[in-house]
Design a protein around this motif. Structure first.
Motif, PDB file in Angstrom:
ATOM      1  N   ASP A 179      16.139 -52.790 -29.397  1.00 32.87           N
ATOM      2  CA  ASP A 179      17.238 -52.841 -28.436  1.00 32.87           C
ATOM      3  C   ASP A 179      17.416 -51.497 -27.739  1.00 32.87           C
ATOM      4  N   LEU A 180      17.206 -50.415 -28.485  1.00 32.31           N
ATOM      5  CA  LEU A 180      17.302 -49.074 -27.917  1.00 32.31           C
ATOM      6  C   LEU A 180      16.086 -48.707 -27.070  1.00 32.31           C
ATOM      7  N   GLY A 181      15.029 -49.527 -27.114  1.00 32.22           N
ATOM      8  CA  GLY A 181      13.829 -49.239 -26.344  1.00 32.22           C
ATOM      9  C   GLY A 181      12.989 -48.126 -26.921  1.00 32.22           C
ATOM     10  N   CYS A 182      13.013 -47.969 -28.258  1.00 32.85           N
ATOM     11  CA  CYS A 182      12.313 -46.854 -28.907  1.00 32.85           C
ATOM     12  C   CYS A 182      10.851 -47.179 -29.168  1.00 32.85           C
ATOM     13  N   SER A 183      10.010 -46.168 -29.009  1.00 32.93           N
ATOM     14  CA  SER A 183       8.574 -46.281 -29.313  1.00 32.93           C
ATOM     15  C   SER A 183       8.216 -45.643 -30.642  1.00 32.93           C
ATOM     16  N   PHE A 184       9.172 -44.932 -31.272  1.00 32.45           N
ATOM     17  CA  PHE A 184       8.901 -44.215 -32.521  1.00 32.45           C
ATOM     18  C   PHE A 184      10.028 -44.461 -33.519  1.00 32.45           C
ATOM     19  N   THR A 185       9.649 -44.450 -34.790  1.00 32.69           N
ATOM     20  CA  THR A 185      10.618 -44.413 -35.870  1.00 32.69           C
ATOM     21  C   THR A 185       9.993 -43.659 -37.026  1.00 32.69           C
ATOM     22  N   GLU A 186      10.760 -43.483 -38.094  1.00 32.58           N
ATOM     23  CA  GLU A 186      10.255 -42.734 -39.249  1.00 32.58           C
ATOM     24  C   GLU A 186      10.847 -43.307 -40.521  1.00 32.58           C
ATOM     25  N   LEU A 187      10.122 -43.085 -41.611  1.00 32.28           N
ATOM     26  CA  LEU A 187      10.560 -43.543 -42.929  1.00 32.28           C
ATOM     27  C   LEU A 187      10.558 -42.370 -43.896  1.00 32.28           C
ATOM     28  N   ASN A 188      11.597 -42.266 -44.706  1.00 33.10           N
ATOM     29  CA  ASN A 188      11.551 -41.385 -45.865  1.00 33.10           C
ATOM     30  C   ASN A 188      10.679 -42.063 -46.914  1.00 33.10           C
ATOM     31  N   PHE A 189       9.517 -41.481 -47.181  1.00 33.23           N
ATOM     32  CA  PHE A 189       8.473 -42.114 -47.981  1.00 33.23           C
ATOM     33  C   PHE A 189       8.475 -41.473 -49.370  1.00 33.23           C
ATOM     34  N   TRP A 190       9.267 -42.047 -50.265  1.00 32.14           N
ATOM     35  CA  TRP A 190       9.421 -41.482 -51.607  1.00 32.14           C
ATOM     36  C   TRP A 190       8.248 -41.893 -52.484  1.00 32.14           C
ATOM     37  N   ILE A 191       7.528 -40.905 -53.002  1.00 32.90           N
ATOM     38  CA  ILE A 191       6.304 -41.195 -53.754  1.00 32.90           C
ATOM     39  C   ILE A 191       6.488 -40.983 -55.258  1.00 32.90           C
ATOM     40  N   ASP A 192       7.757 -40.825 -55.712  1.00 36.78           N
ATOM     41  CA  ASP A 192       8.033 -40.465 -57.103  1.00 36.78           C
ATOM     42  C   ASP A 192       7.357 -41.383 -58.116  1.00 36.78           C
ATOM     43  N   ASN A 193       7.396 -42.694 -57.877  1.00 34.06           N
ATOM     44  CA  ASN A 193       6.913 -43.661 -58.867  1.00 34.06           C
ATOM     45  C   ASN A 193       5.631 -44.371 -58.445  1.00 34.06           C
ATOM     46  N   MET A 194       4.930 -43.821 -57.467  1.00 30.16           N
ATOM     47  CA  MET A 194       3.743 -44.507 -56.962  1.00 30.16           C
ATOM     48  C   MET A 194       2.495 -44.253 -57.800  1.00 30.16           C
ATOM     49  N   PHE A 195       2.433 -43.135 -58.514  1.00 29.68           N
ATOM     50  CA  PHE A 195       1.209 -42.736 -59.206  1.00 29.68           C
ATOM     51  C   PHE A 195       1.185 -43.273 -60.633  1.00 29.68           C
ATOM     52  N   VAL A 196       0.088 -43.884 -61.012  1.00 31.43           N
ATOM     53  CA  VAL A 196      -0.127 -44.256 -62.417  1.00 31.43           C
ATOM     54  C   VAL A 196      -0.883 -43.107 -63.080  1.00 31.43           C
ATOM     55  N   PRO A 197      -0.329 -42.513 -64.136  1.00 26.72           N
ATOM     56  CA  PRO A 197      -1.017 -41.380 -64.777  1.00 26.72           C
ATOM     57  C   PRO A 197      -2.357 -41.792 -65.390  1.00 26.72           C
ATOM     58  N   ASN A 198      -3.351 -40.962 -65.205  1.00 27.06           N
ATOM     59  CA  ASN A 198      -4.638 -41.138 -65.902  1.00 27.06           C
ATOM     60  C   ASN A 198      -4.668 -40.380 -67.218  1.00 27.06           C
ATOM     61  N   GLU A 199      -3.613 -39.580 -67.470  1.00 28.63           N
ATOM     62  CA  GLU A 199      -3.536 -38.779 -68.686  1.00 28.63           C
ATOM     63  C   GLU A 199      -2.078 -38.392 -68.910  1.00 28.63           C
ATOM     64  N   VAL A 200      -1.777 -37.986 -70.118  1.00 28.43           N
ATOM     65  CA  VAL A 200      -0.476 -37.378 -70.412  1.00 28.43           C
ATOM     66  C   VAL A 200      -0.727 -36.003 -71.018  1.00 28.43           C
ATOM     67  N   TYR A 201       0.292 -35.171 -70.929  1.00 24.67           N
ATOM     68  CA  TYR A 201       0.197 -33.804 -71.430  1.00 24.67           C
ATOM     69  C   TYR A 201       1.211 -33.636 -72.550  1.00 24.67           C
ATOM     70  N   GLU A 202       0.702 -33.404 -73.765  1.00 25.95           N
ATOM     71  CA  GLU A 202       1.576 -33.294 -74.936  1.00 25.95           C
ATOM     72  C   GLU A 202       1.137 -32.136 -75.812  1.00 25.95           C
ATOM     73  N   ASN A 203       2.100 -31.266 -76.155  1.00 22.48           N
ATOM     74  CA  ASN A 203       1.840 -30.140 -77.063  1.00 22.48           C
ATOM     75  C   ASN A 203       0.628 -29.315 -76.630  1.00 22.48           C
ATOM     76  N   GLY A 204       0.543 -29.095 -75.321  1.00 23.48           N
ATOM     77  CA  GLY A 204      -0.542 -28.287 -74.790  1.00 23.48           C
ATOM     78  C   GLY A 204      -1.876 -29.002 -74.704  1.00 23.48           C
ATOM     79  N   GLN A 205      -1.896 -30.305 -74.987  1.00 27.22           N
ATOM     80  CA  GLN A 205      -3.142 -31.069 -74.971  1.00 27.22           C
ATOM     81  C   GLN A 205      -3.106 -32.124 -73.867  1.00 27.22           C
ATOM     82  N   VAL A 206      -4.239 -32.334 -73.203  1.00 19.30           N
ATOM     83  CA  VAL A 206      -4.382 -33.389 -72.207  1.00 19.30           C
ATOM     84  C   VAL A 206      -4.986 -34.603 -72.902  1.00 19.30           C
TER      85      VAL A 206
END
Length: 639
Positions: A179-206
């Motif tokens: 309605d505003l006739g806009c050609s552009f918009t934007e999204l806040n793209f939160w990536i906090d929970n997107m990654f599945v870990p391939n490893e964990v880090y515990e007590n200095g060990q991978v």
């Protein structure tokens, strides 16, 4: 004595009378002694040539005039997160290498071209940096990165925009954008929970994690310890990386919806810490920021973090570039990616060190951020040449809001990327007015000490936005002869003054300010998108920038909404002229307060463009064809 006083008075009077006769009359004079950085004589390209390009299977490395003729040198390489022994600027990386990957011998001072396989044991060589060393391991040239990459997709831009107008859509699918006739918009793209870990880090060990993967026509799932998640994945540099679909599908839906409506989407990539070690990989955030709830920068200073980041950006680059006709893609089109938010305000929006710890030096801070930029650029350019990374900065300029000034960041970033391989990053700038909650920004801007039209102005706001054009027009700031792109991804005009109180007057001033900001932005060639912040009022901003108060109530649409709707149409000046009388202000000339603005010494928005005196010539930079870019069939009804 009376004759002297009369003469002085006459000169002052004549100067005041003459001012209105000048087109684009300026009111705040520049101090012409303040021009630091205008020529940037110290930011010159190296005397040697060291260029790296990549096609599908090979890297081509061209070297000439490096070192002293007749001496022996050697060409070597390192992953981007590693540094040679003796390099002093390495950000927060602890990866120091005495034995880099040997590629070839080089006879110093000569011209030589070396062609090698692009992949180093499954690792793509575009993510490496390259050096020429002497026979005593002194760095003669480098590090230099690959700057020319043959992309997977080469289709032309499928969305042809009309003008620069856009609006932040609040991460909603809303017909108001159309309605505003806009050609552009934007999204806040939160990536906090997107990654599945391939490893964990515990007590200095991978500790590696393993998953049971199942793929069907419905998609891919992975299972670990009885927990099943729907994912998508990419194989990157010899390892598989999984990404959670519950988060990504939300954005796919919005991006594709806007793409189908010929609206270009910019992603603002943001990261927070997540405490659950099975929800967010440990190595993608900096250890010192653990427990912080603020925005943090993605950590690429180690092999794990650099791997996750490169894989993720390739995943996005492929996903949002892949259709020859983007409107038919189930994912949609994204070409611009803002990396973080307002990086000059590091402790608030781009956290990298722990609470109470001293800020990094500018050089080490930019080493971390530019590594993130560089990896993202390589990943995105691998898929589509029009993809671009953007650097986010505030409306501070030579002054600091917190740790760093935007001008210092951009100056150093220029020097660094010229030396290490230039690429076409752009900028996501947040102009606003100097006083964010003042609808009449022209009043607070002209009363701000340090604001002027020079390259060392304390701030860049709507009032002196042309300074960014002058800065980027400098030869050292160009990339391949082209001015860098600016996307105004956050910048609005308040409908309040002094807090959350709105009135008919401040809403009228907001409309005048929106017209002013759009008109000025339309005339600056560096600005590719004016994405107004924001569509909907948000009290959390401490003021109300929105064009509407309630997304579901048409009656809550402000005058600025309708002005913005028509500002780029044949009704532009008919609409904006209703509000121009608001643009007036007073300034002291040393002995009295003098009023300026519309009806006093300016007759149009064009006259008002040059509030601050600068080298930008508004008399030759006013083209209404860049303002009126749409003709609409509906009749305009005054509101």
């Amino acid at each position: 004595m009376k004759k002297v006083i009369f003469t002085i008075s006459l000169i002052i009077l004549l100067s005041l009378i003459a001012c209105p006769l000048l087109a684009s009359c300026s009111f705040v004079d520049i101090d012409w002694d303040i021009n630091d950085g205008f020529d940037n004589d110290d930011l010159i390209e190296p005397s040697y040539s060291f260029i790296i390009s990549a096609n599908d299977t090979e890297l081509t490395i061209e070297m000439s005039n490096i070192g002293v003729y007749g001496a022996n040198g050697r060409l070597v390489a390192l992953p981007s997160y590693k540094y040679l022994y003796g390099e002093t600027v390495r950000g927060l990386s602890a990866e120091v290498e005495k034995n880099p990957v040997f590629i070839d011998d080089y006879e110093c001072g000569t011209a030589e071209t070396v062609t090698i396989d692009r992949y180093f044991d499954e690792v793509d060589g575009i993510y490496y940096k390259y050096y020429v060393l002497s026979d005593t391991d002194t760095i003669l040239a480098g590090p230099v990165y690959c700057t020319q990459i043959t992309p997977k997709y080469t289709h032309e831009d499928p969305i042809i925009t009309k003008g620069i107008k856009g609006v932040m859509c609040e991460n909603l699918k809303t017909d108001m954008v159309a309605d505003l006739g806009c050609s552009f918009t934007e999204l806040n793209f939160w990536i906090d929970n997107m990654f599945v870990p391939n490893e964990v880090y515990e007590n200095g060990q991978v500790i590696p994690l393993t998953y049971q993967e199942e793929t069907s026509v419905y998609g891919t799932t992975i299972t670990r310890n009885g927990v099943t998640e729907e994912v998508d994945y990419i194989d990157y540099n010899g390892q598989r990386y999984y990404f959670r679909m519950d988060s990504i599908s939300f954005y796919d839906d919005i991006i594709s919806w806007y793409t189908q409506r010929n609206v270009k989407v910019t992603l603002i990539v943001l990261l927070n810490n997540v405490a659950d070690k099975y929800k967010q990989p440990y190595f993608i955030t900096y250890p010192a920021t653990e427990g912080s709830t603020k925005h943090v920068q993605f950590n690429t200073s180690n092999a794990y973090g650099a791997g996750y980041w490169g894989a993720f950006m390739e995943f996005l680059g492929n996903r949002y570039s892949q259709s020859a006709v983007a409107q038919t893609s189930k994912y949609g089109l994204v070409q611009t990616y803002v990396l973080g938010n307002e990086i000059d305000m590091a402790s608030s929006w781009n956290n990298i060190v722990g609470q109470g710890q001293p800020a990094l030096t500018l050089e080490n801070y930019i080493e971390e951020y530019e590594r993130e930029m560089r990896i993202a650029n390589q990943a995105l350019k691998k898929y589509y040449p029009l993809n671009k990374v953007l650097v986010s900065i505030t409306h501070h300029w030579a002054d600091k809001g917190e740790e760093y000034s935007p001008k210092d960041i951009l100056d150093y970033l220029t020097k660094k990327t010229i030396a290490q391989g230039n690429y076409d990053y752009g900028f996501a700038i947040h102009p606003y007015g100097k006083q964010l909650d003042n609808a009449a920004f022209w009043r607070s801007d002209t009363s701000t000490v340090g604001m002027n039209g020079s390259l060392t102005t304390s701030a860049i706001t709507w009032s002196n936005l042309e300074i960014i054009q002058l800065y980027l027009e400098q030869p050292s700031k160009l990339c391949n002869g082209e001015i860098r792109s600016v996307y105004l991804t956050e910048g609005g005009v308040a409908s309040t003054s002094g807090g959350l109180s709105q009135s008919q007057k401040t809403r009228s001033e907001q409309a005048a300010g929106v017209a002013y900001a759009y008109y000025k932005s339309s005339q600056l060639s560096c600005i590719k998108a004016f994405i107004y912040y924001r569509l909907l009022d948000h009290a959390g901003d401490g003021t109300y920038f929105g064009l509407v108060g309630n997304i579901n109530e048409e009656s809550s649409r402000k005058p600025a909404y309708y002005l913005y709707k028509y500002i780029d149409t044949q009704y532009s000046f008919e609409v904006s002229q209703q509000y121009i009388s608001n643009i007036t202000w007073s300034m002291s000339n040393g002995w009295q307060s003098v009023s300026h603005g519309y009806g006093i010494d300016c007759d149009s928005y064009q006259d008002l463009m040059k509030i601050f005196d600068s080298r930008f010539d508004w008399s030759t930079h006013w083209n209404e064809d860049l303002i009126i870019v749409r003709n609409i069939n509906e009749g305009y009804v005054p509101f």
